[in-house]
Enzyme design. Sequence first.
Site, PDB file in Angstrom:
ATOM      1  N   SER A  41     -49.609   8.244 -10.529  1.00  0.00           N
ATOM      2  CA  SER A  41     -49.806   8.810  -9.233  1.00  0.00           C
ATOM      3  C   SER A  41     -51.096   7.958  -8.678  1.00  0.00           C
ATOM      4  CB  SER A  41     -50.211  10.118  -9.367  1.00  0.00           C
ATOM      5  OG  SER A  41     -51.465  10.450 -10.137  1.00  0.00           O
ATOM      6  N   ASP A  88     -46.080   6.922  -7.841  1.00  0.00           N
ATOM      7  CA  ASP A  88     -45.731   8.463  -7.443  1.00  0.00           C
ATOM      8  C   ASP A  88     -46.506   8.762  -6.164  1.00  0.00           C
ATOM      9  OD1 ASP A  88     -44.144  10.966  -7.745  1.00  0.00           O
ATOM     10  OD2 ASP A  88     -45.869  11.723  -9.248  1.00  0.00           O
ATOM     11  N   HIS A  89     -45.771   9.530  -5.456  1.00  0.00           N
ATOM     12  CA  HIS A  89     -46.641   9.670  -4.099  1.00  0.00           C
ATOM     13  C   HIS A  89     -47.526   8.970  -3.513  1.00  0.00           C
ATOM     14  CE1 HIS A  89     -44.945  13.974  -4.315  1.00  0.00           C
ATOM     15  NE2 HIS A  89     -45.069  13.784  -5.661  1.00  0.00           N
ATOM     16  N   HIS A  92     -44.997  21.587  -7.055  1.00  0.00           N
ATOM     17  CA  HIS A  92     -45.617  21.171  -8.079  1.00  0.00           C
ATOM     18  C   HIS A  92     -46.526  21.952  -8.793  1.00  0.00           C
ATOM     19  CE1 HIS A  92     -45.050  17.335  -5.467  1.00  0.00           C
ATOM     20  NE2 HIS A  92     -44.507  16.898  -6.711  1.00  0.00           N
ATOM     21  N   LYS A 142     -44.637  28.018 -10.049  1.00  0.00           N
ATOM     22  CA  LYS A 142     -43.675  27.434  -9.213  1.00  0.00           C
ATOM     23  C   LYS A 142     -42.950  28.581  -8.615  1.00  0.00           C
ATOM     24  CE  LYS A 142     -42.661  23.299 -11.734  1.00  0.00           C
ATOM     25  NZ  LYS A 142     -43.470  22.478 -11.148  1.00  0.00           N
ATOM     26  N   GLY A 156     -41.400  18.250  -8.899  1.00  0.00           N
ATOM     27  CA  GLY A 156     -41.674  19.678  -9.054  1.00  0.00           C
ATOM     28  C   GLY A 156     -40.838  20.101 -10.137  1.00  0.00           C
ATOM     29  N   SER A 209     -40.781  20.371 -13.438  1.00  0.00           N
ATOM     30  CA  SER A 209     -41.005  20.963 -14.864  1.00  0.00           C
ATOM     31  C   SER A 209     -40.692  22.220 -15.298  1.00  0.00           C
ATOM     32  CB  SER A 209     -42.825  20.848 -15.025  1.00  0.00           C
ATOM     33  OG  SER A 209     -43.333  19.526 -15.569  1.00  0.00           O
ATOM     34  N   ASN A 227     -38.566  14.544 -11.925  1.00  0.00           N
ATOM     35  CA  ASN A 227     -39.943  14.346 -12.189  1.00  0.00           C
ATOM     36  C   ASN A 227     -40.625  15.126 -13.094  1.00  0.00           C
ATOM     37  OD1 ASN A 227     -39.638  12.112 -10.319  1.00  0.00           O
ATOM     38  ND2 ASN A 227     -41.330  12.859  -9.015  1.00  0.00           N
ATOM     39  N   ASP A 273     -44.339  16.206 -14.981  1.00  0.00           N
ATOM     40  CA  ASP A 273     -45.644  15.923 -15.038  1.00  0.00           C
ATOM     41  C   ASP A 273     -46.491  17.087 -15.882  1.00  0.00           C
ATOM     42  OD1 ASP A 273     -48.358  15.266 -15.373  1.00  0.00           O
ATOM     43  OD2 ASP A 273     -48.785  14.720 -13.116  1.00  0.00           O
TER      44      ASP A 273
HETATM   45  P1  13P Z   1     -44.171  18.985 -12.086  1.00  0.00           P
HETATM   46  O1  13P Z   1     -45.619  19.411 -11.573  1.00  0.00           O
HETATM   47  O2  13P Z   1     -43.453  20.064 -12.000  1.00  0.00           O
HETATM   48  O3  13P Z   1     -44.499  18.403 -13.343  1.00  0.00           O
HETATM   49  O4  13P Z   1     -43.717  17.809 -11.023  1.00  0.00           O
HETATM   50  C1  13P Z   1     -44.265  16.559 -11.161  1.00  0.00           C
HETATM   51  C2  13P Z   1     -43.719  15.879  -9.916  1.00  0.00           C
HETATM   52  O5  13P Z   1     -43.122  15.950  -9.155  1.00  0.00           O
HETATM   53  C3  13P Z   1     -44.461  14.296  -9.969  1.00  0.00           C
HETATM   54  O6  13P Z   1     -44.393  13.790  -8.698  1.00  0.00           O
HETATM   55  O1  G3H Z   2     -46.850  14.871  -8.077  1.00  0.00           O
HETATM   56  C1  G3H Z   2     -48.013  14.999  -8.591  1.00  0.00           C
HETATM   57  C2  G3H Z   2     -48.091  14.624  -9.920  1.00  0.00           C
HETATM   58  O2  G3H Z   2     -48.156  15.795 -10.783  1.00  0.00           O
HETATM   59  C3  G3H Z   2     -49.222  13.917 -10.094  1.00  0.00           C
HETATM   60  O3  G3H Z   2     -50.514  14.672 -10.133  1.00  0.00           O
HETATM   61  O4  G3H Z   2     -52.006  13.641  -8.271  1.00  0.00           O
HETATM   62  O5  G3H Z   2     -53.012  15.174 -10.515  1.00  0.00           O
HETATM   63  O6  G3H Z   2     -52.087  12.804 -10.722  1.00  0.00           O
HETATM   64  P1  G3H Z   2     -51.924  13.859  -9.977  1.00  0.00           P
HETATM   65 ZN    ZN Z   3     -44.040  15.072  -7.219  1.00  0.00          ZN
END
Ligand code: 13P
Ligand code: G3H
Ligand code: ZN
Length: 314
Positions: A50, A83-84, A179, A183, A211, A213, A253, A255
């Site tokens: 990210s 990512d993003h 995220h 959730k 999102g 997890s 995804n 995280d």
């Molecule tokens: P989580 O917060 O659900 O792990 O999602 C991570 C994510 O989408 C990173 O882009």
């Molecule tokens: O989508 C978000 C990811 O969980 C990354 O999170 O921006 O805190 O690194 P972060």
């Molecule tokens: Zn994401």
Amino acid sequence: MPLIGPKEMFEAAYAGKFAIGAFNVNNMEIIQGIMLAASEEKSPVILQVSAGARKYAGQRYIMKLVEAALADDPSIPVCVHLDHGPSFEMCRDCIDGGFTSVMIDGSALPYEENIAVTKKVVEYAHPRGVWVEAELGKLAGIEEHVQSAEHQFTDPDQAVDFVEKTGCDSLAVAIGTSHGAYKFKGEAKLDFERLETICKKLPNYPLVLHGASSVPHEFVEECNKYGGAVGDARGVPEDMLRKAASMGVCKINVDTDIRLALTASIRKFMVEHPEAFDPRQYLTPARQAVKMMVARKIRDVMGSSNKIEALKLA
Ligand code: 13P
Ligand code: G3H
Ligand code: ZN
């Protein structure tokens, strides 16, 4: 094997109705934990970075760690993904720095502006052989109480128009995930009807679930047992993720689950060993906790174990 883009991963995933796990990385222990799991499961994997991770660790450090991971087990197909990505400039810097895939996240912009910035990234990325993920629709944050706001979800017709106009290679869709660790307030619910419609309108096109997890109970309990205050955390049930993967979601995804696994392990160690202060003592089990979690997810949720041969690599 050198770093690869996600094309062959997603083609195999789409055909085989499984998903590629895209795991967020911030440091050496997380990268090692994920790579140990991928090696054990003989699974392709996406390591994603990210903007925050890039700022924390530094792009060069991350790339060197990834390079070391590839050298440790050259048999694992690995993609490094932004990512993003918040801007064209960051996508460009990552492409120039060796990333094999980038996400441009224009989902908060007005539709036409999202198209414009995504197109600009595609025009830079494609001649350089880099894949582009984009996002359409907004992932609700439960704190904003927009979890079920229909208009935030991805519009299927707009998704077709967006892909046509931008030429993006994969699309992150909003169907009810969000995220973080909180959730769902009540029962977990995803809009599978919407997902099915998008899949039908974009056949053979890889979709992405952010999102995603699952926020396993045991990690939350362990965090809280050892002094944490994680609260009423709830994630996406694993059967829903498997269903999404069987429908056309090629990238899932994760995280939050990595953060929880790592933190639960460190909290436990600290409480049980108040005398310890050598980081290797608590980072060794923490890395192992990441590995165990990721290996199980690859096996039981992504379904990508033993799928390396399914990739038609040149
Ligand atoms: P989580 O917060 O659900 O792990 O999602 C991570 C994510 O989408 C990173 O882009
Ligand atoms: O989508 C978000 C990811 O969980 C990354 O999170 O921006 O805190 O690194 P972060
Ligand atoms: Zn994401």
